[in-house]
Design a protein around this motif. Sequence first.
Motif, PDB file in Angstrom:
ATOM      1  N   TYR A   1       0.892  -1.112  -0.169  1.00 35.78           N
ATOM      2  CA  TYR A   1       0.098  -0.027  -0.069  1.00 35.78           C
ATOM      3  C   TYR A   1       0.862   1.186  -0.006  1.00 35.78           C
ATOM      4  N   ASP A   2       0.339   2.381  -0.354  1.00 36.24           N
ATOM      5  CA  ASP A   2       1.001   3.627  -0.233  1.00 36.24           C
ATOM      6  C   ASP A   2       0.552   4.403   0.927  1.00 36.24           C
ATOM      7  N   GLU A   3       1.659   5.154   1.652  1.00 33.34           N
ATOM      8  CA  GLU A   3       1.576   6.013   2.704  1.00 33.34           C
ATOM      9  C   GLU A   3       1.901   7.448   2.200  1.00 33.34           C
ATOM     10  N   PRO A   4       1.117   8.478   2.808  1.00 40.08           N
ATOM     11  CA  PRO A   4       1.245   9.887   2.497  1.00 40.08           C
ATOM     12  C   PRO A   4       2.384  10.318   3.420  1.00 40.08           C
ATOM     13  N   VAL A   5       3.154  11.084   2.891  1.00 41.20           N
ATOM     14  CA  VAL A   5       4.236  11.936   3.967  1.00 41.20           C
ATOM     15  C   VAL A   5       4.341  13.479   3.460  1.00 41.20           C
ATOM     16  N   SER A   6       4.419  14.132   4.227  1.00 40.94           N
ATOM     17  CA  SER A   6       4.291  15.713   3.952  1.00 40.94           C
ATOM     18  C   SER A   6       5.741  15.927   3.430  1.00 40.94           C
ATOM     19  N   ILE A   7       5.864  16.462   2.244  1.00 41.24           N
ATOM     20  CA  ILE A   7       7.315  16.913   1.663  1.00 41.24           C
ATOM     21  C   ILE A   7       7.512  18.576   1.799  1.00 41.24           C
ATOM     22  N   ARG A   8       6.394  19.311   1.924  1.00 37.86           N
ATOM     23  CA  ARG A   8       6.438  20.795   2.067  1.00 37.86           C
ATOM     24  C   ARG A   8       4.998  21.335   2.221  1.00 37.86           C
ATOM     25  N   GLN A   9       4.952  22.507   2.640  1.00 36.83           N
ATOM     26  CA  GLN A   9       3.510  22.958   3.155  1.00 36.83           C
ATOM     27  C   GLN A   9       2.133  22.529   2.003  1.00 36.83           C
ATOM     28  N   GLY A  10       1.590  21.888   2.565  1.00 36.36           N
ATOM     29  CA  GLY A  10       0.351  21.542   1.764  1.00 36.36           C
ATOM     30  C   GLY A  10       0.574  20.365   0.512  1.00 36.36           C
ATOM     31  N   LEU A  11       1.945  20.042   0.637  1.00 36.73           N
ATOM     32  CA  LEU A  11       2.058  18.870  -0.638  1.00 36.73           C
ATOM     33  C   LEU A  11       2.508  17.567   0.180  1.00 36.73           C
ATOM     34  N   THR A  12       1.928  16.432  -0.289  1.00 38.73           N
ATOM     35  CA  THR A  12       2.326  15.025   0.055  1.00 38.73           C
ATOM     36  C   THR A  12       2.846  14.232  -1.098  1.00 38.73           C
ATOM     37  N   GLN A  13       3.675  13.356  -0.715  1.00 41.54           N
ATOM     38  CA  GLN A  13       4.103  12.163  -1.644  1.00 41.54           C
ATOM     39  C   GLN A  13       3.691  10.829  -1.077  1.00 41.54           C
ATOM     40  N   GLN A  14       3.204  10.048  -1.843  1.00 38.22           N
ATOM     41  CA  GLN A  14       2.770   8.679  -1.535  1.00 38.22           C
ATOM     42  C   GLN A  14       4.239   7.678  -1.781  1.00 38.22           C
ATOM     43  N   ILE A  15       4.608   7.222  -0.447  1.00 40.09           N
ATOM     44  CA  ILE A  15       5.462   6.164  -0.257  1.00 40.09           C
ATOM     45  C   ILE A  15       4.912   4.965  -0.230  1.00 40.09           C
ATOM     46  N   PRO A  16       5.710   3.917  -1.021  1.00 36.90           N
ATOM     47  CA  PRO A  16       5.245   2.436  -1.116  1.00 36.90           C
ATOM     48  C   PRO A  16       5.744   1.653   0.249  1.00 36.90           C
ATOM     49  N   MET A  17       4.525   1.124   0.899  1.00 35.47           N
ATOM     50  CA  MET A  17       5.013   0.423   1.942  1.00 35.47           C
ATOM     51  C   MET A  17       4.655  -1.052   1.763  1.00 35.47           C
ATOM     52  N   LEU A  18       5.252  -1.937   2.705  1.00 38.97           N
ATOM     53  CA  LEU A  18       5.079  -3.332   2.637  1.00 38.97           C
ATOM     54  C   LEU A  18       4.644  -3.878   3.946  1.00 38.97           C
ATOM     55  N   ARG A  19       3.930  -4.707   4.216  1.00 35.93           N
ATOM     56  CA  ARG A  19       3.631  -5.326   5.463  1.00 35.93           C
ATOM     57  C   ARG A  19       3.316  -6.761   5.221  1.00 35.93           C
ATOM     58  N   GLN A  20       4.340  -7.548   5.968  1.00 39.55           N
ATOM     59  CA  GLN A  20       4.420  -8.879   5.871  1.00 39.55           C
ATOM     60  C   GLN A  20       3.835  -9.540   7.010  1.00 39.55           C
ATOM     61  N   PHE A  21       3.257 -10.620   6.522  1.00 40.25           N
ATOM     62  CA  PHE A  21       2.490 -11.595   7.755  1.00 40.25           C
ATOM     63  C   PHE A  21       3.009 -13.094   7.670  1.00 40.25           C
ATOM     64  N   GLU A  22       3.063 -13.648   8.752  1.00 40.15           N
ATOM     65  CA  GLU A  22       3.541 -15.199   8.820  1.00 40.15           C
ATOM     66  C   GLU A  22       2.547 -15.808   9.891  1.00 40.15           C
ATOM     67  N   LEU A  23       1.987 -16.915   9.518  1.00 37.68           N
ATOM     68  CA  LEU A  23       1.313 -17.674  10.459  1.00 37.68           C
ATOM     69  C   LEU A  23       2.387 -18.596  11.265  1.00 37.68           C
ATOM     70  N   THR A  24       2.340 -18.418  12.624  1.00 34.87           N
ATOM     71  CA  THR A  24       3.626 -19.140  13.065  1.00 34.87           C
ATOM     72  C   THR A  24       3.232 -20.117  14.290  1.00 34.87           C
ATOM     73  N   GLU A  25       1.506 -20.250  14.509  1.00 33.81           N
ATOM     74  CA  GLU A  25       1.193 -21.166  15.492  1.00 33.81           C
ATOM     75  C   GLU A  25      -0.242 -21.377  15.315  1.00 33.81           C
ATOM     76  N   VAL A  26      -0.836 -22.526  15.444  1.00 30.38           N
ATOM     77  CA  VAL A  26      -2.379 -22.623  15.536  1.00 30.38           C
ATOM     78  C   VAL A  26      -2.501 -23.791  16.627  1.00 30.38           C
ATOM     79  N   SER A  27      -3.048 -23.184  17.800  1.00 27.79           N
ATOM     80  CA  SER A  27      -3.304 -23.775  18.911  1.00 27.79           C
ATOM     81  C   SER A  27      -4.591 -23.509  19.605  1.00 27.79           C
ATOM     82  N   ASP A  28      -5.230 -24.424  19.974  1.00 30.22           N
ATOM     83  CA  ASP A  28      -6.826 -24.386  20.572  1.00 30.22           C
ATOM     84  C   ASP A  28      -7.587 -23.468  19.679  1.00 30.22           C
ATOM     85  N   GLY A  29      -7.550 -23.761  18.413  1.00 29.53           N
ATOM     86  CA  GLY A  29      -8.399 -22.701  17.472  1.00 29.53           C
ATOM     87  C   GLY A  29      -8.155 -21.545  17.432  1.00 29.53           C
ATOM     88  N   ILE A  30      -6.928 -21.047  17.964  1.00 33.76           N
ATOM     89  CA  ILE A  30      -6.217 -19.817  17.704  1.00 33.76           C
ATOM     90  C   ILE A  30      -5.060 -19.749  16.762  1.00 33.76           C
TER      91      ILE A  30
END
Length: 331
Positions: free
Chosen positions: A210-239
């Motif tokens: 996804y992209d995250e906006p960050v301010s570069i100067r007054q009133g202007l923003t730039q979209q920065i590409p971001m990455l969120r990584q997930f990993e299934l580490t355990e399954v126990s008692d239905g959780i």
Amino acid sequence: MWAGTCWFRRALSCGVIVWAGQAGLADDTASTEPQPAAKIVPAEQTVLLKYRFQPGQFVYYEVSGSVRYLAQQAGQSLETFQRNETSKHIRVVSVDDDGSALLEPIIDRIKMSGGRRDSEETGDQTAIEFDSAQDKAAPTDFQSHKETIGKPMARFKYALNGELLAVRIIATDISKSNAASADKADPKMSFLIPLPKEAIAVGYRWKQKYDEPVSIRQGLTQQIPMLRQFELTEVSDGIATIKFKTSILALLNDPKMMGGLAQQTPSGTIEFDIERGLIRSRKSVTKESVVNAFGPKTFLQVTGESTEKLVPNEKAIEQVGFTQESDSSGK
């Protein structure tokens, strides 16, 4: 939602910081009775993770969090902090035949405090406090949060795997950028986590960009590409236990932009109730340091943590101080 940069995005997700029947949480009361061994799913066995919302259902959460900023320049330091406790609920407006659900998040109560101290002071200097259940008026800094209490801001359409399909804004006072994000169902507006469409085994990893906006100067923003990584580490008692971390995909050479993203890279742990198809808990931590964030020979450190827990409806109703509708199970 995860870490947010504006009050409207936080209100949409019912989140505040760093950044979602009986609730199914284990009773923390100590017991002398022998406890059965946890039923751990073998690593090679697969599980299908999907949301299982029911029409008319109400799902309640508690969120507590804090964030602290330390800024240093020319031998002087300034430390600011904010703490928050939030009671919120998600109303399931409707569920389609394919399992996709229309959800309406609402903040029921929020307690906030903030303060600052400089290098010549000791201890936290609380500047302002606000409790929406007790205070009729809010300090100026918290007024925008007060205006969201008890009001639906938007409705979110989700697929079974948590993919955000559509966002319909209900609030009227929103920025053009937030309206544009809603029009394209921008993933950064989502308060659910995405799940794989297929059955997976422990050790499986998946990603969300996804992209995250960050301010570069007054009133202007730039979209920065971001990455969120997930990993299934355990399954126990239905959780299902899922670890996650967030990183910036762009190579940034501007310390000011890096400082603007310092709160946007949380990592943590999610517990997902497989049978109920709900996020049971979510914990995240952020700790970032940026040199020259405000100019030469300056330093910025951001530390934050957030905990979100599914709670029984009765407890949630007691906390917010007024009666809510029961969910479809009558609890």
